[in-house]
Design a protein around this motif. Sequence first.
Motif, mmCIF file in Angstrom:
data_model
loop_
_atom_site.group_PDB
_atom_site.id
_atom_site.type_symbol
_atom_site.label_atom_id
_atom_site.label_comp_id
_atom_site.label_asym_id
_atom_site.label_seq_id
_atom_site.Cartn_x
_atom_site.Cartn_y
_atom_site.Cartn_z
ATOM 1 N N THR A 108 34.646 45.603 30.469
ATOM 2 C CA THR A 108 34.914 44.704 31.595
ATOM 3 C C THR A 108 35.184 45.533 32.842
ATOM 4 O OG1 THR A 108 35.825 42.989 30.167
ATOM 5 C CG2 THR A 108 36.399 42.891 32.504
ATOM 6 N N VAL A 109 34.354 45.362 33.862
ATOM 7 C CA VAL A 109 34.569 46.037 35.139
ATOM 8 C C VAL A 109 35.049 45.001 36.156
ATOM 9 C CG1 VAL A 109 32.886 47.851 34.689
ATOM 10 C CG2 VAL A 109 32.149 45.763 35.820
ATOM 11 N N PHE A 110 35.778 45.473 37.156
ATOM 12 C CA PHE A 110 36.342 44.549 38.146
ATOM 13 C C PHE A 110 36.465 45.269 39.478
ATOM 14 C CE2 PHE A 110 39.504 46.587 35.515
ATOM 15 C CZ PHE A 110 40.372 47.165 36.433
ATOM 16 N N TRP A 111 36.360 44.505 40.543
ATOM 17 C CA TRP A 111 36.498 45.074 41.885
ATOM 18 C C TRP A 111 36.857 43.974 42.864
ATOM 19 C CZ3 TRP A 111 31.956 43.916 39.542
ATOM 20 C CH2 TRP A 111 31.003 43.187 40.248
ATOM 21 N N ALA A 112 37.395 44.385 44.000
ATOM 22 C CA ALA A 112 37.840 43.439 45.016
ATOM 23 C C ALA A 112 37.163 43.752 46.339
ATOM 24 C CB ALA A 112 39.359 43.500 45.174
ATOM 25 N N VAL A 113 37.020 42.739 47.161
ATOM 26 C CA VAL A 113 36.476 42.886 48.511
ATOM 27 C C VAL A 113 37.442 42.205 49.463
ATOM 28 C CG1 VAL A 113 34.585 42.350 50.073
ATOM 29 C CG2 VAL A 113 34.094 42.984 47.707
ATOM 30 N N ALA A 114 38.009 42.978 50.404
ATOM 31 C CA ALA A 114 39.000 42.444 51.331
ATOM 32 C C ALA A 114 38.729 42.980 52.730
ATOM 33 C CB ALA A 114 40.409 42.814 50.883
ATOM 34 N N SER A 115 39.444 42.407 53.689
ATOM 35 C CA SER A 115 39.273 42.845 55.073
ATOM 36 C C SER A 115 39.796 44.256 55.291
ATOM 37 C CB SER A 115 39.995 41.867 56.021
ATOM 38 O OG SER A 115 41.369 41.739 55.641
ATOM 39 N N ASP A 116 40.747 44.677 54.457
ATOM 40 C CA ASP A 116 41.252 46.047 54.550
ATOM 41 C C ASP A 116 41.263 46.668 53.163
ATOM 42 O OD1 ASP A 116 44.468 46.101 53.621
ATOM 43 O OD2 ASP A 116 43.671 44.148 54.223
ATOM 44 N N THR A 125 43.436 48.571 51.649
ATOM 45 C CA THR A 125 44.696 48.534 50.912
ATOM 46 C C THR A 125 44.824 47.282 50.049
ATOM 47 O OG1 THR A 125 45.775 49.820 52.651
ATOM 48 C CG2 THR A 125 47.202 48.615 51.134
ATOM 49 N N SER A 126 44.486 46.125 50.619
ATOM 50 C CA SER A 126 44.566 44.871 49.851
ATOM 51 C C SER A 126 43.637 44.899 48.658
ATOM 52 C CB SER A 126 44.232 43.681 50.757
ATOM 53 O OG SER A 126 45.238 43.471 51.709
ATOM 54 N N ALA A 127 42.441 45.448 48.860
ATOM 55 C CA ALA A 127 41.489 45.524 47.754
ATOM 56 C C ALA A 127 42.013 46.428 46.643
ATOM 57 C CB ALA A 127 40.141 46.047 48.270
ATOM 58 N N GLN A 128 42.569 47.570 46.995
ATOM 59 C CA GLN A 128 43.095 48.485 45.986
ATOM 60 C C GLN A 128 44.303 47.895 45.268
ATOM 61 O OE1 GLN A 128 43.830 52.138 48.096
ATOM 62 N NE2 GLN A 128 41.680 52.741 48.128
ATOM 63 N N PHE A 185 46.538 45.796 40.263
ATOM 64 C CA PHE A 185 47.224 44.714 39.560
ATOM 65 C C PHE A 185 46.450 44.311 38.307
ATOM 66 C CE2 PHE A 185 46.949 40.104 38.868
ATOM 67 C CZ PHE A 185 48.231 39.843 38.420
ATOM 68 N N PHE A 186 45.146 44.130 38.451
ATOM 69 C CA PHE A 186 44.328 43.710 37.310
ATOM 70 C C PHE A 186 44.345 44.779 36.220
ATOM 71 C CE2 PHE A 186 40.532 43.003 34.831
ATOM 72 C CZ PHE A 186 40.454 41.630 34.741
ATOM 73 N N ALA A 187 44.209 46.054 36.617
ATOM 74 C CA ALA A 187 44.217 47.140 35.635
ATOM 75 C C ALA A 187 45.537 47.182 34.882
ATOM 76 C CB ALA A 187 43.959 48.479 36.333
ATOM 77 N N LEU A 198 46.008 36.799 49.594
ATOM 78 C CA LEU A 198 45.632 35.887 48.508
ATOM 79 C C LEU A 198 44.162 35.506 48.547
ATOM 80 C CD1 LEU A 198 48.709 33.466 48.449
ATOM 81 C CD2 LEU A 198 48.348 35.567 47.154
ATOM 82 N N GLN A 199 43.515 35.670 49.713
ATOM 83 C CA GLN A 199 42.104 35.292 49.841
ATOM 84 C C GLN A 199 41.153 36.437 49.517
ATOM 85 O OE1 GLN A 199 41.299 32.101 50.213
ATOM 86 N NE2 GLN A 199 43.536 31.832 50.149
ATOM 87 N N THR A 200 41.688 37.567 49.083
ATOM 88 C CA THR A 200 40.838 38.689 48.676
ATOM 89 C C THR A 200 39.880 38.225 47.574
ATOM 90 O OG1 THR A 200 42.531 40.339 49.220
ATOM 91 C CG2 THR A 200 40.837 40.987 47.637
ATOM 92 N N ARG A 201 38.589 38.488 47.778
ATOM 93 C CA ARG A 201 37.607 38.124 46.759
ATOM 94 C C ARG A 201 37.731 39.074 45.574
ATOM 95 N NH1 ARG A 201 36.506 33.262 47.092
ATOM 96 N NH2 ARG A 201 34.989 33.670 45.453
#
Length: 604
Positions: free
Chosen positions: A280-288, A290-293, A298-300, A338-341
């Motif tokens: 299972t791989v996961f990633w985030a996309v955010a405006s900055d 830091t939020s993505a990391q 958190f998920f890891a 909270l709106q981070t994809r």
Amino acid sequence: MILSALVGYYQRLLNHPDPNTGQPKVPAYGYSAEKIAYVILLSRDGEVVDVQSNLDTTGKKPVPRLISVPRPEKRTSGIKPNFMWDKTAYVLGVESNKDKSAAKEQPWVVADKTFQAFKQLHLEKLQSVEDVGLQALCKFLQSWQPTEFAQAPFSAEMVDANVVFRLDGDYEFLHEKPETRQIWGAMLVPDDDALIAPCLVTGEASAVARLHPPIKGVYGGQSSGGSIVSFNADAYASYGKVQGENAPVSEAAAFAYTTALNYLLRRDNRQCVSIGDASTVFWAVASDETSAQEAEQFFAACFDRPVDDAEEQARIRPFLEKISHGRPLAECNPGVDLQTRFYILGLAPNAARISIRYWMDTTFGELAEHVAQHFRDMQLEPCAWREPPSIWRLLIQTAAQGKSENIPPQLAGELMRSIVTGQRYPRMLLSQLTQRVRVDGDVTGLRAALIKAVLQRDYRKRLIQEEVPVGLDRDNKNVAYLLGRLFAVIERIQEATLGDVNSSVVDKYYGSASSIPFSVFPRLLAGSQNHLAKLRRDKHGYAVLLGRDMGEIVDGLGGTFPKHFSMEDQGRFAIGYYQQKQHYFTTRGSKNEKVLEADAVPED
């Protein structure tokens, strides 16, 4: 949808360099991060000056470091040399001896065909270039004989490893020179007969990739890699289109999504969780960034095994503890958007192909709420864990002998999907847990919490009628729950009377008591009366306490024992047993019990 999200993530990686090195986290188009074990230093005359190790020796065993090199050829068949780097079979014309009986005396043999292909490609592309380093490589290839590998500075450890070149005295590798990049860029230009079509990912008309780069690192997959998009048989072709032409993805998009996926599958990035047969791989996309990391960490922390880094554990633990008690994300970590994809992709090997087990595109806020609800569903009193359990720790509860390899493969993916989506837990989870408990009679806190979660979620979704108590509920009249409590009382009476025994009542009878109670409980109650009679002589007050508990439960049963328990009832039996047993454990040593266990005056 999946490929488009991966292409977007590739752009994020490319635009945010590694803070430690200042270099992009992923290679640019046409390049690939490959494991390079050795560097050959050449003189201006093409002579080998030295062979330098590129192995990382900080871990338990040396491993090759990653270097960005021109992307590798996809070798489904035939001989295809890579540009400016390759295995020793191509670069030096030597490979490991396949004859095991002779390999001890001669660990390597000559591979002349692959070397000649590597030599021909580079002489054709580099001979007219004036750069001193590239000319040195041409001179080396023209004079090199594979039999020279037996001499220093070469060694048998190099065989089959990936190798690159560098000119003695230079800091950059030969493949990093501007002249080399220019030549490689020209080699990436599509042929005139390449199909030009709108890309399914970007929508732009461009050259279609007939073969997509390999995806490596999927647990249980082939070491050479696999493909998500693949058409390699006539049965998959239509209207005369072959291979990638059936689902047109541009060369650039194919490179981007596979590069991003290979980056995610690298375990050192902690963005891949391998449980069962699924990666299972996961990633985030955010405006900055830091939020993505923060979202990814958190998920890891929730789903992967605990990290060895004490500093990271100390930073994440308070956050996880709040989530595990069902607190909302905004309260646990106000800095996270909270709106981070957030994207989650489950992959499983299927021969040379890679299967998509599950795919989720959501917001981090929604994901965190589902995780918090998962912990609320598991909540028991007293708490069943010291630290919030990862999904791996939960799945281990279902595995024979507590081994990861015994986790049912399908269950891992289904449980992951239930947690991240908030859907019903897989029914297989309840059956696996009750089966393990019947086999070993060990109702651990995590097993009880998982059983409670399955039943509680079904209750919330109105699939069953009765709620599951968080703590010991003396007013609960469910027969299965009462019999579980009664079994714990019977066990306690035996322990108080006989002490430690080789084979306890749990070892002998838990399986049948939790599934066919009619067959064993009358005998167990009769035996308990004998034990209570003996206990009254030694610890009268304690015997009164246990006899009161037994009488209270038996009165609630009405004197009947069911002939058979369903899977759900077996789960309630386990919870009743666990909560009654924990009640004795948590009250042990209290003032009230000490008085009862003291040298009380026996009855006349």
